[in-house]
Design a protein around this motif. Structure first.
Motif, short mmCIF file in Angstrom:
data_model
loop_
_atom_site.label_atom_id
_atom_site.label_comp_id
_atom_site.label_asym_id
_atom_site.label_seq_id
_atom_site.Cartn_x
_atom_site.Cartn_y
_atom_site.Cartn_z
N LYS A 649 0.83 -1.20 0.00
CA LYS A 649 0.00 0.00 0.00
C LYS A 649 0.88 1.26 0.00
N ARG A 650 1.91 1.22 0.83
CA ARG A 650 2.83 2.36 0.89
C ARG A 650 3.50 2.60 -0.46
N GLU A 651 3.99 1.48 -1.06
CA GLU A 651 4.71 1.60 -2.32
C GLU A 651 3.80 2.13 -3.44
N ALA A 652 2.57 1.58 -3.49
CA ALA A 652 1.64 1.98 -4.56
C ALA A 652 1.21 3.43 -4.39
N LYS A 653 0.97 3.81 -3.16
CA LYS A 653 0.54 5.18 -2.86
C LYS A 653 1.62 6.17 -3.27
N ASN A 654 2.88 5.77 -3.02
CA ASN A 654 3.99 6.65 -3.37
C ASN A 654 4.11 6.84 -4.88
N VAL A 655 3.76 5.81 -5.63
CA VAL A 655 3.77 5.96 -7.09
C VAL A 655 2.67 6.94 -7.51
N ALA A 765 11.30 0.62 -14.58
CA ALA A 765 10.20 1.53 -14.86
C ALA A 765 10.26 2.67 -13.85
N ILE A 766 10.04 3.89 -14.33
CA ILE A 766 9.93 5.04 -13.43
C ILE A 766 8.50 5.54 -13.57
N ALA A 767 7.72 5.49 -12.49
CA ALA A 767 6.30 5.81 -12.62
C ALA A 767 5.86 6.77 -11.52
N GLY A 768 4.96 7.67 -11.88
CA GLY A 768 4.41 8.60 -10.89
C GLY A 768 4.41 10.01 -11.44
N PRO A 769 3.64 10.87 -10.82
CA PRO A 769 3.53 12.24 -11.32
C PRO A 769 4.88 12.98 -11.36
N LYS A 770 5.83 12.58 -10.55
CA LYS A 770 7.12 13.28 -10.56
C LYS A 770 8.16 12.58 -11.43
N SER A 771 7.70 11.61 -12.24
CA SER A 771 8.68 10.82 -12.99
C SER A 771 9.39 11.67 -14.05
N ARG A 772 8.66 12.64 -14.64
CA ARG A 772 9.33 13.45 -15.67
C ARG A 772 10.42 14.32 -15.04
N ASP A 773 10.11 14.84 -13.85
CA ASP A 773 11.13 15.65 -13.17
C ASP A 773 12.36 14.81 -12.88
N MET A 774 12.09 13.60 -12.45
CA MET A 774 13.21 12.72 -12.14
C MET A 774 13.98 12.38 -13.42
N THR A 847 6.20 -6.24 -7.09
CA THR A 847 5.11 -6.73 -7.95
C THR A 847 3.74 -6.57 -7.31
N GLU A 848 3.70 -6.57 -5.97
CA GLU A 848 2.40 -6.45 -5.30
C GLU A 848 1.83 -5.05 -5.54
N ALA A 849 2.69 -4.03 -5.37
CA ALA A 849 2.24 -2.66 -5.64
C ALA A 849 1.93 -2.50 -7.13
N LEU A 850 2.76 -3.13 -7.96
CA LEU A 850 2.53 -3.07 -9.41
C LEU A 850 1.14 -3.62 -9.75
N SER A 851 0.77 -4.71 -9.10
CA SER A 851 -0.55 -5.29 -9.33
C SER A 851 -1.65 -4.32 -8.89
N SER A 940 -11.22 -12.17 -10.64
CA SER A 940 -9.92 -12.54 -11.21
C SER A 940 -8.76 -11.90 -10.46
N SER A 941 -8.89 -10.62 -10.09
CA SER A 941 -7.79 -9.91 -9.42
C SER A 941 -8.37 -9.01 -8.34
N SER A 942 -7.69 -8.94 -7.20
CA SER A 942 -8.17 -8.08 -6.12
C SER A 942 -7.05 -7.20 -5.59
N CYS A 943 -7.40 -6.01 -5.14
CA CYS A 943 -6.38 -5.14 -4.53
C CYS A 943 -7.06 -4.21 -3.53
N TRP A 944 -6.24 -3.47 -2.81
CA TRP A 944 -6.75 -2.38 -2.00
C TRP A 944 -6.45 -1.12 -2.80
N SER A 945 -7.50 -0.47 -3.29
CA SER A 945 -7.29 0.72 -4.11
C SER A 945 -6.68 1.83 -3.26
N VAL A 946 -5.44 2.21 -3.60
CA VAL A 946 -4.80 3.26 -2.80
C VAL A 946 -5.37 4.63 -3.16
N GLU A 947 -5.95 4.71 -4.35
CA GLU A 947 -6.53 5.97 -4.80
C GLU A 947 -7.81 6.27 -4.01
#
Lengths: 998, 89
Positions: A649-655, A765-774, A847-851, A940-947
């Motif tokens: 959850k932490r990792e996905a939220k950070n992305v 992969a570099i992902a997230g709203p700040k990826s272009r800055d990075m 991979t868990e956050a990726l999912s 088929s797939s389950s997650c905790w939506s961080v959004e």
């Protein structure tokens, strides 16, 4: 410490080296060169086990692989091994052997009550008894039978030993080092052939070690030694003892089991215990010899009853007497040799010969030595419970179905010979249809299916002269075909005793009112009456009789029982043996250890482990790994005491909020080159590829010819005729084979080459709203603006001096990039990213956050592309071109694919916004409905939506989007959960896809 | 384990190959109309003969070429192997 049954001089054992061992706790000793069996017999011990069904006392019967009774639990060199054949296992210092299948002891065994209840345990007892009531099976019958079944106890300790596999190729494999095997190997070796000679015993020579013969004025044993010494000195010959060829497989592949170090007291750490050889032989000589078969009589399983050749082997090889008052019971001349051997050692045997009085070289010799021979005689029943004490013998009438005279004679052992059975197991395994040879009352090989030739006794030739001639001729001819060299060898002069004809007699009749058990199969406790019952109850096929009575189904594979069983069936059925036929011979010929089959493929070596170039960094940073095929992928990076759920959850939220990097090296990568590459991709993918410009990527969908989605991924046009395809991690190998299939077979006219480059590139992969800055910090000299590097754009640039590829593609649904560098630079890239990323709140994600990220975006992956879905099922029909043809297109028109109510992808959220929905749950209308409750789809797939901070799932559901807004239950009987859910769109976050284009 | 003669690499053990099904099936031409029946025959219908069978194998742990193998499905005897561009009769 004297050994009452050990001879003073005779034998091939080393009397200078004493070995101590224990048997059932009793301290004993033997000599180097003994087997457990010979050492025990030397000490006068015969009662070693209890039989399988009736728990009858059992002793040794044979002296090698034919042994049906003497299976012991043996502890040595730190192992505890069950069902060890005491007649094969060599004695080692400190070994400890115990009897099996008895409680509390082999001397007093409670289970022997079965013997007195034997009228209640006829053939088919288990089939008949444990049928009713059905409910008793699991709790009462099955545990009871399971406890009663089996003999020894398998160790639960981890096997610390080393086992090896070896692959070998040769011109000629010779299985068995008796006279015919030695002759074959020698002749072939002289022709320059690459020869492997395998002998299952520790000593080479087979019957030459025990038979009173001479070859070229040398004793059989000395001649064998001379030949072996010469063979060992030849560079083209491999000679292996303690090696059993146990299986004959397709295309002349044979498998051999070598006991490398079980006989050694000390060995180096790297010496394997046992070795499995896969041998591909151009030709095979089967010189497996023959095994003596018993004559069936009453209580013929009493300890102290031996095969006559085994008794001789104990004297000649081990210097051990099986008894001091022997009865020799025979229907042929070979047992006379055993009698003469006893006589030579000052023991007076009595010979009971079922044949009428006649004369032959051996009979005359026995007579001249003053041996008591009684013709037309046989043993009716052995007396004694734990050891033979006497025997009731009878003079047979002319028809041999009743007795003229019955008397009892004292004896302490009975040596029985019912003639010889060629060991045709390997020939039969090779596909050779055996034929019945009337002359010897046994089956011999006939028409061959593979490159095998049986020689000597294995082919039914029981004289030394013939065996040697066969061996030399076949060894020479078969090898000459391969090496095109023929060396003349003169066949040596042989001196052997001539045998008279044997008597076709195999089972003693019983006097009236007497009914002792007459065993046919000792190891499985199958008696004459069991076979009679099976036939009376209507079993006719020998295969059925075998299964009903378990005749020949024990680990000895019926080596001493098959033919007698067949004779019995043929007598009762009034058929001749060839009409009855024989049962199937299957590998392995002798039991082999599981460790040998497994070999080195244990633990880490079970399968290759694929690690990305950044693996060490992940390890150092507390990554918890997950297996993706052979790959190890970080599932999450654990901070402190975080759980999987918390970390992902932490990792996905950070992305979603900042930026994260993910190791995507494992994605399949295929390099595609050639002038027709665009046309090829256009046929492989469902969407259009002819107009993709250089420097652009495109998402593509691949189908199988049956219309089902096979894989998805992006492909980038690197230059005019050069594309870079990515596949999912799981399908990488299949996609490559798929592409090769079409290029090589279906469209060879297309000028395209494909090659896997998965291992050549490291990816992040570099992902997230700040990826272009990075990214702009990673590439200070490059214009990374949305205009210069738009969504699905591609650039090549130096990454701190290292060539790299930048793809603007996204799996997470965020603004994202993927950077590829050569694998060697993977770690450099990753560490630089971690360093530069600090300023942007970068964190690695697994991979868990990726999912989580892809699920809440509604991006499909393996669980949705499960081999049952077509593009429209997963909302990808927009990628299916109507204008062009492609692989699988014709199948998409199938009626069932176009039904409106077909199961399609939707999103699910729990009504309470709290309960997570187990993957695999079934979707039902009414959770309390009567079974079978109609299933509307599955999660088929389950997650905790961080959004949105609540659970979210993807599901494949009947009527798909038409169900949006409706409520159902997601039921998981496995997790014992039923959760009320609402159907929503599968695109839970950013349904317009604005972020990736931002 | 079968011993398969790859026309490019020579005799190799079966474990280097993967099986690819009936080699006599021909895919309908791309960009051409095909009847449902012909398509179904291509995708689904296969004979399962006892005896001689011409099949595809791929030398995946070797040269990666797809090859044709004529094999007896009952005895595993291999009569002939060939490149996919060659005919087996």
């Amino acid at each position: 410490m004297s050994q009452p049954f050990r001879l003073n001089k005779e034998g091939l054992i080393n009397r200078n080296k004493k070995l101590s061992f224990t048997f059932n706790g009793k301290k004993l000793f033997g000599y180097e060169g003994d087997t457990i069996a010979s050492a025990l017999i030397a000490n006068g011990i015969h009662l070693v086990g209890r039989s399988f069904k009736y728990h009858r006392p059992r002793g040794f019967f044979g002296a090698g692989v034919e042994e049906p009774n003497a299976k012991l639990q043996v502890e040595f060199n730190g192992h505890s091994e069950p069902n060890v054949n005491a007649t094969e296992m060599e004695l080692v210092e400190g070994l400890s052997a115990t009897s099996q299948n008895c409680w509390p002891s082999v001397n007093f065994d409670i289970g022997a009550i079965n013997n007195f209840l034997k009228m209640f345990f006829p053939a088919g007892f288990y089939y008949k008894t444990f049928m009713w009531p059905k409910s008793f099976w699991y709790k009462i019958y099955e545990p009871f039978i399971r406890k009663a079944a089996g003999l020894g106890v398998a160790s639960i300790e981890k096997d610390k030993e080393r086992y090896e596999h070896k692959f070998e190729y040769c011109d000629l494999l010779v299985t068995g080092s008796g006279p015919s095997g030695l002759a074959s190997a020698y002749a072939a070796a002289k022709n320059g052939a690459k020869v492997i000679l395998a002998e299952d015993k520790p000593r080479f020579g087979g019957t030459l070690l025990t038979d009173d013969v001479s070859i070229d004025n040398l004793s059989g044993k000395d001649w064998a030694e001379k030949i072996i010494t010469e063979l060992k000195s030849m560079p083209n010959v491999t000679v292996k003892n303690r090696s059993q060829v146990f299986g004959y497989y397709d295309h002349n592949m044979l498998v051999m089991f070598e006991r490398v170090s079980d006989h050694l007291e000390k060995k180096s750490k790297f010496t394997p215990r046992q070795r499995l050889w896969y041998i591909r032989a151009k030709e095979t000589i089967l010189s497996t010899g023959s095994i003596e078969r018993p004559i069936v009589f009453g209580n013929n399983d009493t300890p102290g009853i031996f095969l006559s050749a085994a008794a001789k082997e104990y004297m000649k090889v081990y210097g051990v007497l099986v008894g001091k008052k022997p009865l020799i019971f025979t229907n042929n001349d070979s047992a006379y040799e055993t009698a003469l051997e006893f006589k030579k050692n000052n023991v007076e045997p009595i010979i009971l010969d079922t044949r009428e009085e006649h004369s032959s070289e051996l009979i005359d010799e026995a007579k001249s030595k003053g041996i008591d021979i009684r013709f037309s005689h046989g043993v009716i029943v052995a007396n004694g419970y734990k050891k033979v004490k006497s025997a009731k013998i009878g003079k047979l009438n002319k028809d041999k179905n009743s007795f003229e005279k019955i008397e009892t004679v004292d004896c302490d052992c009975i040596c029985v010979s019912g003639f010889w059975t060629p060991s045709v197991h390997l020939a039969s395994q090779s596909g050779n249809k055996l034929k019945y040879e009337e002359k010897i009352d046994a089956f011999i090989p006939d028409k061959k299916k593979q490159h095998e030739t049986s020689v000597g006794a294995a082919n039914g030739s029981f004289t030394l002269e013939e065996s040697l001639k066969h061996g030399f001729e076949n060894g020479s001819n078969l090898s000459a075909k391969i090496t095109e060299t023929k060396t003349e060898i003169s066949i040596p002069n042989v001196n052997e005793k001539k045998y008279g004809a044997h008597d076709k007699f195999w089972c003693m009749p019983l006097p009236k009112n007497e009914n002792p058990k007459r065993f046919v199969d000792f190891q499985n406790d199958v008696s004459v009456s069991d076979i009679e019952i099976a036939l009376r109850e209507g079993y006719r096929s020998i295969e059925h009789v075998k299964r009903y009575t378990t005749l020949g189904m024990a680990t000895d594979q019926g080596r001493t029982s098959n033919l007698n069983g067949l004779q019995l069936v043929s007598n009762i059925e009034n058929k001749i043996v060839p009409e009855v036929g024989h049962t199937t011979f299957r590998p392995p010929f002798t039991p082999i250890t599981i460790g040998t089959i497994v070999g080195r493929e244990v633990g880490m070596e079970y399968m290759p482990t694929r690690k990305t170039p950044m693996h060490e960094w992940h390890e150092k940073n507390n990554a918890v790994f997950v297996d993706a095929g052979a790959w190890k992928r970080p599932r999450y990076y654990k901070l402190g005491s975080e759980t999987l759920f918390e970390a992902s959850k932490r990792e996905a939220k950070n992305v979603r909020e900042n930026v994260g990097i993910c190791d995507v090296t494992t994605l399949g990568k295929i390099d595609i080159k050639g002038p027709d590459a665009a046309e090829f991709l256009n046929r492989v993918y469902t969407n259009a590829w002819m107009k993709l410009p250089v420097g652009k990527a495109r998402y593509g969908l691949m189908l199988r010819e049956d219309g089902i989605v096979m894989d998805d991924g992006t492909t980038t046009r690197i230059s005019e005729n050069h594309y870079h395809m990515t596949t999912t991690t799981a399908q990488a190998a299949n996609v490559l084979s798929h592409l090769e299939y079409y290029l090589q077979i279906v469209w060879p006219e297309l000028n395209v080459n494909v090659v896997s480059t998965t291992e050549q590139w490291a990816g992040a992969a570099i992902a997230g709203p700040k990826s272009r800055d990075m990214l702009s910090k990673l590439y200070p000299d490059l214009d990374v603006s949305n205009e210069a590097l738009p969504f699905m754009g591609y650039k090549e640039a130096e990454f701190f001096g290292v060539p790299s590829r930048i793809f603007r593609i996204s799996f997470s649904g965020e603004l994202a990039y993927e950077i590829n560098v050569k694998s060697d630079h993977g770690m450099f890239m990753w560490e630089k990213m971690m360093e530069v990323g600090k300023d942007f709140g970068n964190q690695p994600y697994g991979t868990e956050a990726l999912s989580t990220l892809r699920i809440e975006m509604g991006h499909v992956a393996g669980p949705e592309l499960d081999g049952r879905t077509i593009p429209s099922d997963v909302s990808l029909n927009g990628l299916v071109s109507k204008k062009k043809d492609f692989i699988g297109k014709n199948s998409l028109g199938r009626e069932a694919f176009n039904v409106e109510s077909r199961q399609k992808i939707v999103g699910l959220i729990p009504i309470d916004r709290k309960s997570s929905i187990p993957e695999g749950s079934h979707i039902v209308q009414d959770q309390n409905a009567k079974l079978p409750n109609p299933k509307l789809g599955h999660v088929s797939s389950s997650c905790w939506s961080v959004e949105n901070n609540n659970p979210f799932s993807l599901a494949i559901m009947k009527d798909g989007k038409n169900m949006i807004g409706k409520k159902f239950f997601a039921v998981s009987p496995l997790k014992n959960k039923s959760i009320e859910v609402e159907v929503i769109s599968s695109h839970y976050v950013d349904p317009e896809g604005k972020r990736v284009r931002s | 384990m079968l011993y398969i003669k790859c026309p490019y690499c020579g005799l190799r053990a079966q474990k280097e190959f993967s099986y690819g099904g009936d080699a006599t099936v021909k895919r309908p031409n791309i960009n051409e109309e095909v009847s449902s029946e012909d398509w179904d025959n291509f995708v689904y219908m296969r004979k399962s003969p006892r005896g001689k069978h011409i099949e595809l194998w791929q030398h995946i742990a070797g040269c990666r070429q797809w090859i044709k193998v004529q094999r007896d499905t009952a005895t595993h005897e291999i009569f002939q192997t060939a490149k996919v561009t060659e005919e087996i009769r």
